[in-house]
Scaffold this motif. Sequence first.
Motif, PDB file in Angstrom:
ATOM      1  N   CYS A 173     -30.734 -14.048 -33.194  1.00  0.00           N
ATOM      2  CA  CYS A 173     -30.779 -13.731 -34.515  1.00  0.00           C
ATOM      3  C   CYS A 173     -29.960 -12.329 -34.880  1.00  0.00           C
ATOM      4  N   ASP A 174     -30.092 -11.449 -34.013  1.00  0.00           N
ATOM      5  CA  ASP A 174     -29.258 -10.140 -34.124  1.00  0.00           C
ATOM      6  C   ASP A 174     -27.841 -10.506 -34.041  1.00  0.00           C
ATOM      7  N   SER A 175     -27.586 -11.301 -33.067  1.00  0.00           N
ATOM      8  CA  SER A 175     -26.187 -11.706 -32.798  1.00  0.00           C
ATOM      9  C   SER A 175     -25.550 -12.517 -34.040  1.00  0.00           C
ATOM     10  N   ALA A 176     -26.422 -13.310 -34.452  1.00  0.00           N
ATOM     11  CA  ALA A 176     -26.164 -14.043 -36.003  1.00  0.00           C
ATOM     12  C   ALA A 176     -25.811 -13.157 -36.939  1.00  0.00           C
ATOM     13  N   THR A 177     -26.748 -12.092 -37.064  1.00  0.00           N
ATOM     14  CA  THR A 177     -26.565 -11.266 -38.280  1.00  0.00           C
ATOM     15  C   THR A 177     -25.322 -10.464 -38.184  1.00  0.00           C
ATOM     16  N   ASN A 178     -25.011  -9.962 -37.186  1.00  0.00           N
ATOM     17  CA  ASN A 178     -23.641  -9.091 -36.923  1.00  0.00           C
ATOM     18  C   ASN A 178     -22.652  -9.940 -37.056  1.00  0.00           C
TER      19      ASN A 178
ATOM     20  N   ASP B 163     -42.459 -18.922 -34.826  1.00  0.00           N
ATOM     21  CA  ASP B 163     -41.861 -19.933 -35.928  1.00  0.00           C
ATOM     22  C   ASP B 163     -41.000 -19.234 -36.790  1.00  0.00           C
ATOM     23  N   GLU B 164     -41.527 -17.723 -37.040  1.00  0.00           N
ATOM     24  CA  GLU B 164     -40.668 -17.145 -37.970  1.00  0.00           C
ATOM     25  C   GLU B 164     -39.372 -16.503 -37.409  1.00  0.00           C
ATOM     26  N   ILE B 165     -39.171 -16.256 -36.075  1.00  0.00           N
ATOM     27  CA  ILE B 165     -38.072 -16.064 -35.582  1.00  0.00           C
ATOM     28  C   ILE B 165     -37.124 -17.350 -35.444  1.00  0.00           C
ATOM     29  N   VAL B 166     -37.661 -18.424 -35.172  1.00  0.00           N
ATOM     30  CA  VAL B 166     -36.787 -19.812 -35.193  1.00  0.00           C
ATOM     31  C   VAL B 166     -36.366 -19.813 -36.652  1.00  0.00           C
ATOM     32  N   ASP B 167     -37.157 -19.842 -37.618  1.00  0.00           N
ATOM     33  CA  ASP B 167     -36.963 -20.085 -39.013  1.00  0.00           C
ATOM     34  C   ASP B 167     -35.566 -19.095 -39.677  1.00  0.00           C
ATOM     35  N   PHE B 168     -35.962 -17.647 -39.143  1.00  0.00           N
ATOM     36  CA  PHE B 168     -34.678 -16.808 -39.263  1.00  0.00           C
ATOM     37  C   PHE B 168     -33.377 -17.316 -38.748  1.00  0.00           C
ATOM     38  N   TRP B 169     -33.411 -17.693 -37.434  1.00  0.00           N
ATOM     39  CA  TRP B 169     -32.315 -18.100 -36.832  1.00  0.00           C
ATOM     40  C   TRP B 169     -31.841 -19.428 -37.439  1.00  0.00           C
ATOM     41  N   ILE B 170     -32.460 -20.490 -37.837  1.00  0.00           N
ATOM     42  CA  ILE B 170     -32.118 -21.357 -38.432  1.00  0.00           C
ATOM     43  C   ILE B 170     -31.268 -20.985 -39.912  1.00  0.00           C
ATOM     44  N   THR B 171     -31.998 -20.248 -40.584  1.00  0.00           N
ATOM     45  CA  THR B 171     -31.474 -19.901 -42.039  1.00  0.00           C
ATOM     46  C   THR B 171     -29.979 -19.137 -41.733  1.00  0.00           C
ATOM     47  N   ILE B 172     -29.984 -18.006 -40.707  1.00  0.00           N
ATOM     48  CA  ILE B 172     -28.533 -17.307 -40.887  1.00  0.00           C
ATOM     49  C   ILE B 172     -27.685 -18.381 -40.263  1.00  0.00           C
ATOM     50  N   ASN B 173     -27.991 -19.100 -39.323  1.00  0.00           N
ATOM     51  CA  ASN B 173     -26.759 -19.906 -38.897  1.00  0.00           C
ATOM     52  C   ASN B 173     -26.363 -21.118 -39.871  1.00  0.00           C
ATOM     53  N   GLN B 174     -27.271 -21.545 -40.697  1.00  0.00           N
ATOM     54  CA  GLN B 174     -26.884 -22.583 -41.642  1.00  0.00           C
ATOM     55  C   GLN B 174     -25.821 -21.857 -42.795  1.00  0.00           C
ATOM     56  N   GLN B 175     -26.170 -20.402 -42.888  1.00  0.00           N
ATOM     57  CA  GLN B 175     -25.217 -19.659 -43.870  1.00  0.00           C
ATOM     58  C   GLN B 175     -23.829 -19.350 -42.971  1.00  0.00           C
ATOM     59  N   ILE B 176     -23.842 -19.362 -41.623  1.00  0.00           N
ATOM     60  CA  ILE B 176     -22.629 -19.138 -40.886  1.00  0.00           C
ATOM     61  C   ILE B 176     -21.824 -20.333 -41.018  1.00  0.00           C
ATOM     62  N   ILE B 177     -22.659 -21.712 -40.950  1.00  0.00           N
ATOM     63  CA  ILE B 177     -21.915 -22.774 -41.206  1.00  0.00           C
ATOM     64  C   ILE B 177     -21.366 -22.920 -42.186  1.00  0.00           C
ATOM     65  N   ARG B 178     -21.763 -22.409 -43.351  1.00  0.00           N
ATOM     66  CA  ARG B 178     -20.881 -22.547 -44.655  1.00  0.00           C
ATOM     67  C   ARG B 178     -19.893 -21.438 -44.641  1.00  0.00           C
ATOM     68  N   ILE B 179     -19.966 -20.501 -44.290  1.00  0.00           N
ATOM     69  CA  ILE B 179     -18.960 -19.497 -44.105  1.00  0.00           C
ATOM     70  C   ILE B 179     -17.560 -20.048 -43.277  1.00  0.00           C
ATOM     71  N   ILE B 180     -18.035 -20.700 -41.954  1.00  0.00           N
ATOM     72  CA  ILE B 180     -17.064 -21.078 -41.133  1.00  0.00           C
ATOM     73  C   ILE B 180     -16.200 -22.414 -41.696  1.00  0.00           C
ATOM     74  N   SER B 181     -17.020 -22.929 -42.419  1.00  0.00           N
ATOM     75  CA  SER B 181     -16.620 -24.429 -43.126  1.00  0.00           C
ATOM     76  C   SER B 181     -15.461 -23.880 -44.361  1.00  0.00           C
ATOM     77  N   ASN B 182     -15.618 -22.853 -44.818  1.00  0.00           N
ATOM     78  CA  ASN B 182     -14.713 -22.350 -46.002  1.00  0.00           C
ATOM     79  C   ASN B 182     -13.518 -21.454 -45.526  1.00  0.00           C
ATOM     80  N   ILE B 183     -13.609 -21.026 -44.337  1.00  0.00           N
ATOM     81  CA  ILE B 183     -12.405 -20.074 -43.858  1.00  0.00           C
ATOM     82  C   ILE B 183     -11.141 -20.928 -43.921  1.00  0.00           C
ATOM     83  N   PRO B 184      -9.994 -20.499 -44.636  1.00  0.00           N
ATOM     84  CA  PRO B 184      -8.899 -21.186 -44.843  1.00  0.00           C
ATOM     85  C   PRO B 184      -8.234 -21.115 -43.322  1.00  0.00           C
ATOM     86  N   GLU B 185      -7.600 -22.011 -43.108  1.00  0.00           N
ATOM     87  CA  GLU B 185      -6.888 -22.279 -41.551  1.00  0.00           C
ATOM     88  C   GLU B 185      -5.953 -21.179 -41.293  1.00  0.00           C
ATOM     89  N   GLY B 186      -5.319 -20.480 -42.099  1.00  0.00           N
ATOM     90  CA  GLY B 186      -4.449 -19.294 -41.671  1.00  0.00           C
ATOM     91  C   GLY B 186      -5.141 -17.972 -41.389  1.00  0.00           C
TER      92      GLY B 186
END
Length: 150
Positions: A45-50, A87-110
């Motif tokens: 979770c810390d890695s994901a947050t950073n 369960d709280e740690i897992v939920d946090f990990w899921i939530t932050i990684n869902q957002q990371i997926i959104r960010i990565i999906s929207n990064i322009p190729e360049g």
Amino acid sequence: MKEILERLNYLIVALPLKVKQFSEQEVSEQPEKKWSKKEILGHLCDSATNNYHRFIRIQFEKLPFFLVSYDQNNWVLIHDYQTIPTDEIVDFWITINQQIIRIISNIPEGKLLYLCDIGENKYITLSELIQDYVRHMDHHLGQIFGASSI
């Protein structure tokens, strides 16, 4: 990035199911001078947050983007993951990684070629940073789940 996104999407579904195979006692067992499974999940979770912040900031701040490290042991200690319900740690990990997926999906190729200064005159691209994020995650998942890693 397609493979990275597929991997993260898979893990978001698979990780909670795998963690539920452990009892609370099993995830809380703390080998001497090592993190428990719960603390490893917390570290992820810390890695994901950073990295969440890095993946955003590199896209608009001065380049090369300087990666600031963090003291992972103190982060785990201060968050006190050992006492948080798994369960709280897992939920946090899921939530932050869902957002990371959104960010990565929207990064322009360049922008995937933007440089990150990792210190000591070494540089990696944003693409390499993202790949390293998932490699790091897989390393720690191996520690949690052993040979039957996800």
